[in-house]
Design an enzyme around this catalytic site. Structure first.
Site, PDB file in Angstrom:
ATOM      1  N   SER A   1       0.859  -1.182   0.000  1.00  0.00           N
ATOM      2  CA  SER A   1       0.000   0.000   0.000  1.00  0.00           C
ATOM      3  C   SER A   1       0.890   1.225   0.000  1.00  0.00           C
ATOM      4  O   SER A   1       2.071   1.154   0.389  1.00  0.00           O
ATOM      5  CB  SER A   1      -0.885  -0.009   1.258  1.00  0.00           C
TER       6      SER A   1
ATOM      7  N   TYR B   1      -1.688  -2.190  10.441  1.00  0.00           N
ATOM      8  CA  TYR B   1      -1.724  -2.187   8.981  1.00  0.00           C
ATOM      9  C   TYR B   1      -0.478  -1.502   8.427  1.00  0.00           C
ATOM     10  O   TYR B   1       0.203  -2.025   7.533  1.00  0.00           O
ATOM     11  CB  TYR B   1      -2.986  -1.468   8.512  1.00  0.00           C
TER      12      TYR B   1
END
Length: 265
Positions: A143, A156
Site C-alpha cells: 500500500s 496495517y
C-alpha cells in the site's frame, strides 16, 4: 518479465478488489489463473465471471496464514497448469482505527499472520519452483501506507512497510540467482475495494476490523482496482521493483525520501 499467453499465475485474495482485477487483466491476456481466497463462497462467482476469456481460471480455498494451504495451492496450480510464472501475494485485511497503544494484541497478530506472513508463505513455497524452472516473478501487494506513516492504523502500517522492505530484499536475492527472476511491490493509494467489509466478516475473536459502514465515505476519490491492476502488471513487465499507483501516492513516496535525506543532513 514479459506477460504472455499460456503462462500461469496465482492470485491470493482473488475474488474481489485488486486481486480480482489482477486475475481479470491476466486472463484477458491469455494467462491461466489460479484464484485463491479464504472466502470459499465467493470463489464460484469470481471464476464464472472470468470464464469467457482466453486464459483458464480455477478457484481454490486457501488461508494464506496457514502454511499447509499454500503448499496445497502450489501443488494444485502445478497439477492444473504445469507451471507457475507469476505469484500475486495479494490477500489482505485492514484493522480498526485506534492509537497504537490501544490496538489489541489479537489485531496485531491477525494483520501479521495474513498480510505479512501470507507473503512470506507465498515466497517460501513458490520461490523454489521459480528457481527450478529458471524464471518467475512475485507481485506483492502492499500500500502507499508502506511508504508513509498512517496514524491510528499502526498494525496495517507496520505490515505494509514490512512487505515493501521484504520485496526489495527478495528482488535482490532472486536477481543474484538469475536475471529471469524478480519481485515487485504494489503500493496503491486509496482504491475502491470492499476491503473493510471483507475484513469485518473475517475478523477472528479478540481482533477488530475497520467498521464496514465507514467504507462508502472513505472510498470517495478512490481509484478503480482495474487501473491499479493494469499499472501493477505494467511494472512487472518493465522490471520495476516498486509500482506506486494512484493520485497522491507519488507525493507521499517523495516526501518520505526527502524527509530521510533531510535527517541525514
Amino acid at each position: 518479465m514479459k506477460i504472455a499467453a499460456g503462462q500461469a499465475a496465482v492470485v491470493t485474495g482473488g475474488t474481489s478488489g485488486i486481486g480480482f482485477a489482477l486475475a481479470s487483466v491476466l486472463v484477458r491476456r491469455g494467462v491461466n489463473v489460479m484464484i485463491a481466497d479464504v472466502r470459499e463462497d465467493a470463489i464460484p462467482a469470481a471464476v464464472d465471471a472470468l470464464s469467457s476469456y482466453a486464459g483458464r481460471v480455477v478457484g481454490v480455498h486457501a488461508d494464506v496464514s496457514v502454511d499447509a494451504d499454500i503448499d496445497a495451492l502450489a501443488d494444485e496450480t502445478v497439477e492444473r497448469f504445469g507451471r507457475v510464472d507469476l505469484v500475486c501475494n495479494n490477500a489482505g485485511v485492514v484493522c480498526e482505527q485506534a492509537p497504537m497503544w490501544e490496538q489489541r494484541l489479537e489485531t496485531w497478530r491477525w494483520l501479521i499472520d495474513v498480510k505479512l506472513m501470507g507473503v512470506v508463505q507465498g515466497v517460501r513455497t513458490f520461490a523454489p519452483l521459480f528457481i527450478a524452472q529458471g524464471s518467475g516473478h512475485f507481485l506483492n501487494t502492499a500500500s502507499a501506507g508502506g511508504l508513509m506513516p498512517l496514524p491510528t492504523l499502526a498494525p496495517y502500517n507496520a505490515t505494509m512497510h514490512a512487505v515493501v522492505g521484504l520485496t526489495e530484499t527478495l528482488n535482490v536475492e532472486l536477481k543474484a540467482v538469475s536475471e529471469h527472476l524478480g519481485a515487485t511491490v504494489l503500493c496503491p493509494g486509496l482504491v475502491d475495494t470492499p476491503l473493510g467489509r471483507n475484513s469485518a466478516a473475517l475478523v477472528p475473536p479478540g481482533a477488530a476490523a475497520t467498521p464496514a459502514e465507514g467504507e462508502a465515505a472513505a472510498m470517495q476519490g478512490a481509484i478503480s482496482p482495474h487501473v491499479v491492476a493494469e499499472a501493477a502488471i505494467d511494472a512487472v513487465e518493465a522490471g520495476r521493483v516498486h509500482a506506486v499507483v494512484g493520485p497522491g501516492a507519488d507525493v507521499v513516496a517523495r516526501e518520505r525520501v526527502n524527509a530521510l535525506l533531510a535527517d541525514l543532513d
